[in-house]
Every structure is written in structure tokens, then in C-alpha cells.
Design a protein around this motif. Structure first.
Motif, mmCIF file in Angstrom:
data_model
loop_
_atom_site.group_PDB
_atom_site.id
_atom_site.type_symbol
_atom_site.label_atom_id
_atom_site.label_comp_id
_atom_site.label_asym_id
_atom_site.label_seq_id
_atom_site.Cartn_x
_atom_site.Cartn_y
_atom_site.Cartn_z
ATOM 1 N N ASP A 166 0.822 -1.228 0.000
ATOM 2 C CA ASP A 166 0.000 0.000 0.000
ATOM 3 C C ASP A 166 0.854 1.275 0.000
ATOM 4 O OD1 ASP A 166 1.121 -0.161 2.463
ATOM 5 O OD2 ASP A 166 -0.755 0.093 3.602
ATOM 6 N N GLU A 178 -0.046 4.611 -2.013
ATOM 7 C CA GLU A 178 -1.350 5.254 -1.774
ATOM 8 C C GLU A 178 -1.171 6.583 -1.045
ATOM 9 O OE1 GLU A 178 -3.618 2.397 0.414
ATOM 10 O OE2 GLU A 178 -3.817 1.095 -1.357
ATOM 11 N N ARG A 179 -0.095 6.668 -0.274
ATOM 12 C CA ARG A 179 0.094 7.846 0.578
ATOM 13 C C ARG A 179 0.585 9.082 -0.182
ATOM 14 N NH1 ARG A 179 4.254 7.139 5.371
ATOM 15 N NH2 ARG A 179 3.234 5.150 5.726
ATOM 16 N N PRO A 223 -0.171 11.219 -3.329
ATOM 17 C CA PRO A 223 -1.057 11.487 -4.467
ATOM 18 C C PRO A 223 -0.366 12.239 -5.607
ATOM 19 C CG PRO A 223 -1.591 12.920 -2.593
ATOM 20 C CD PRO A 223 -0.588 11.926 -2.101
ATOM 21 N N SER A 227 -0.126 -0.675 -5.306
ATOM 22 C CA SER A 227 -0.538 0.734 -5.159
ATOM 23 C C SER A 227 0.175 1.674 -6.139
ATOM 24 C CB SER A 227 -0.293 1.203 -3.719
ATOM 25 O OG SER A 227 1.057 1.038 -3.360
ATOM 26 N N LYS A 235 0.293 3.563 -9.296
ATOM 27 C CA LYS A 235 -0.722 3.937 -10.315
ATOM 28 C C LYS A 235 -0.108 3.871 -11.714
ATOM 29 C CE LYS A 235 -3.379 7.066 -7.427
ATOM 30 N NZ LYS A 235 -2.640 8.154 -6.787
#
Ligand code: NDP
Length: 311
Positions: A52, A55-56, A58, A78, A80
């Protein structure tokens, strides 16, 4: 620019912190594990990131590997799609890899394992001295490292072939092969096979019984790509049947190699702990700094990989 260090395996600050402070003081470096502030982070240095992790962040634009391979970063759920993944290209690493591969190619050519066994038993006996010209070597992967290894093995007098996905120029003294038909043609002539491929959906499991079956009987495998390239039971079968006479393995599907793994005790297998060739600390930091500079200038970072291709 703010850069985050992300790894569940290594303390990246311990390895790279001093060099980052010395040569890239303009980067504000924060630690993922310390719950780094997130919105301003635009670049990451990563190795085996937690699932993950990204995710932190952006506004992340690029993730740099600390190595030539990026498979563990691409596999992170996570990450992208639009984010650039950058690898390190370090000529010093290619030179180290050549030394490692040459050790095993010459070890096979001259029968070093046999000498070791004789010494253990106090046996004084000369052995056949095969010429380098009698031992054809096939190199899987004709990239930054594979090309250097192929070129320098050819310089030592070995007949060298190299295989890539697309047709491309190869160093002088090396024969190039490409695509599935090219692989079969190369294997027909190969005695020592060196795996220097990246791990992708196309190359996973490539080192299997069918491939070993196409090599010369008594062949030798030097596995320095990624552990998941190899179908482990197929290697054991090929060694036990005599199709292969030995294997040098540096990378494994599970690292560290578990204590109970059959490879440890196999008399025809030489094991090293993913230590064939490291990237230098300065090459990692230079790559990270160049990535940050490219982002600031609105350019694509140098050595950003093709995410669709996987390398
Ligand atoms: P590059 O990306 O420069 O080169 C990759 C090569 O593999 C290219 O020639 C490419 O073909 C070829 N290739 C990729 N996919 C296929 C395919 N499906 N079929 C045929 N050929 C294919 O990588 P590097 O040379 O820098 O590194 C190679 C790998 O070595 C790393 O990804 C890593 O796995 C491993 N490695 C291991 C180390 C260790 O210590 N054990 C250290 C460093 C690297 P094309 O030219 O057509 O694109």
C-alpha cells in the motif's frame, strides 16, 4: 523537491543517506516508515515497497529502483499506471557481472568442481584441458548488462551468442538471435546458458524443462536474472538426468533461500546470495537526482522503463 525512501527490506537511508546529503542536498529526503508527509512527495527511491506504500503520495511522478531490475516495483499494487518507473544503468555493475559470469563459465570449461573434489580426496590427477573455442555460450538478454557480458566473454575466446526480444546490433564477435525461433536456434548450439533477462510476464518460467531439453547434453546454467525465471523442479530433473552437468544460481524465487531447500545440498549446484553484481551507491543517487531534475524540467526521466513491456 521532496523524495521518499520506501522499502520493507532495506534501510535505504543507511545505504544512501550520506551520498544523498553530499551530492544531492537540494533533495529533501523523508522516510516512508516514519510516516513521511505526503502531498509534496514527487519522487521515490524504492526497493520491495509495501503493497500500500504509494497510496500515501497522491502527487508522486516517478519511482526509482536501486537496481537494474524493476520487477518488485512494478508488482506493487498501489503503483498507479501513469507513474514513471526508473532503473539504474551502471557500467561498473556490468563489469562486475562479467567477472561473476566469467568465473562460472571458466569454472565449467576447466572443471574447477572436479579439482575441488580431487583436493578433498588428496587425488593428484590432471584433467582434460578444453579450449574456450570448444564451449559455446548463449546469453539470454542483450541489454546494458547482457551486451557487456557477451562482448567480454567473446574477448576471452568463447563462441558467444546473445538473445533479445527484438533484432538489434550486437557487439563484434557475438552472434545475435531474437524472438522464439531465434531462441530455439541459439539453444541448439548452447553449452553454457547465462540468464540476464528482466522478469516480465513473458520471461517468467522461461528456464524450464523444455528449454533445458534444447541445450547441448552436459550443459551448464548460470542463473543471474531473477528467481522466478526458473522452474525449480525442472532444474533438479535436468541435473539428475545428466542433461545439465551443473548450475550456478545467484537468484531464487524465495530469498533468502530457505534452509530446507534442496538446492543447498545438491552436488551440482553452486549458490551465491544474490550477490553477482551491485549497483554503486553513487550510480543510484545520480539516477535519483537526474529523475528529480527531469521532473522539475517537465521531461521524462532518463532510464524510465516501458511499463507496458515490463522493462
Ligand atoms: P536491459 O533492460 O538493459 O536488457 C534486457 C534485455 O532482455 C534486452 O536485450 C531485451 O530485449 C531482453 N528481453 C526482455 N524481454 C525479453 C523477451 N520476452 N524475450 C527475449 N528477450 C527479452 O536489462 P539489463 O541488462 O540492465 O539487466 C537485465 C536483468 O539482469 C535485470 O532486469 C535483472 O533481472 C538482472 N540483474 C541481476 C543482478 C544480480 O545481481 N543477480 C544484477 C543486475 C541485473 P530487447 O533488446 O529486444 O529489448
Amino acid at each position: 523537491m521532496r523524495c521518499v525512501l520506501v522499502s520493507k527490506r532495506l534501510d535505504l537511508r543507511r545505504y544512501y543517506g550520506a551520498e544523498l546529503a553530499r551530492t544531492a542536498p537540494h533533495l529533501e529526503v523523508v522516510d516512508h516508515a516514519a510516516g513521511a508527509p505526503a502531498n509534496d512527495v514527487r519522487v521515490a527511491l524504492a526497493w520491495h515497497p509495501p503493497d500500500d506504500a504509494f497510496e500515501r503520495y497522491p502527487n508522486l511522478q516517478a519511482v526509482c529502483s536501486i537496481a537494474a531490475g524493476v520487477d518488485n516495483i512494478i508488482a506493487c499494487p498501489s503503483l498507479k499506471p501513469g507513474i514513471d518507473v526508473v532503473r539504474v544503468v551502471d557500467p561498473g555493475q556490468a563489469q562486475l557481472m562479467f567477472g561473476f559470469v566469467a568465473w562460472h563459465v571458466i569454472g565449467h570449461q576447466r572443471g574447477f568442481a572436479g579439482f575441488r573434489a580431487q583436493q578433498r580426496d588428496r587425488v593428484w590427477q590432471r584433467r582434460d584441458q578444453r579450449r574456450a573455442q570448444e564451449v559455446p555460450v548463449g546469453v539470454l538478454g542483450s541489454g546494458a548488462i547482457g551486451q557487456r557480458v557477451a562482448q567480454d566473454l567473446a574477448f576471452l575466446g568463447f563462441p558467444v551468442m546473445s538473445w533479445s526480444r527484438s533484432a538489434k546490433p550486437v557487439p563484434s564477435g557475438v552472434r545475435g538471435f531474437d524472438g522464439p525461433a531465434g531462441l530455439s536456434a541459439m539453444l541448439d548450439e548452447t553449452e553454457v546458458l547465462v540468464n540476464l533477462l528482466p522478469l516480465t510476464s513473458e520471461t517468467r518460467g522461461l528456464l524450464n524443462g523444455t528449454l533445458f531439453g534444447k541445450m547441448r547434453r552436459g550443459g551448464y546454467l548460470i542463473q543471474v536474472g531473477r528467481g522466478e525465471h526458473l522452474v525449480e523442479p525442472d532444474l533438479l530433473a535436468a541435473l539428475d538426468s545428466g542433461k545439465l552437468s551443473g548450475a550456478a544460481l545467484d537468484v531464487f524465487a524465495t530469498e533468502p533461500l530457505p534452509h530446507s531447500h534442496p538446492f543447498w545440498d545438491h552436488p551440482k549446484i553452486a549458490i551465491t546470495p544474490h550477490d553477482a553484481s551491485d549497483v554503486s551507491i553513487s550510480a543510484v543517487v545520480t539516477t535519483l537526482a537526474a529523475t528529480a531534475d527531469a521532473i522539475c524540467a517537465g521531461r521524462r526521466p532518463p532510464h524510465a522503463i516501458d511499463r507496458a513491456r515490463g522493462y
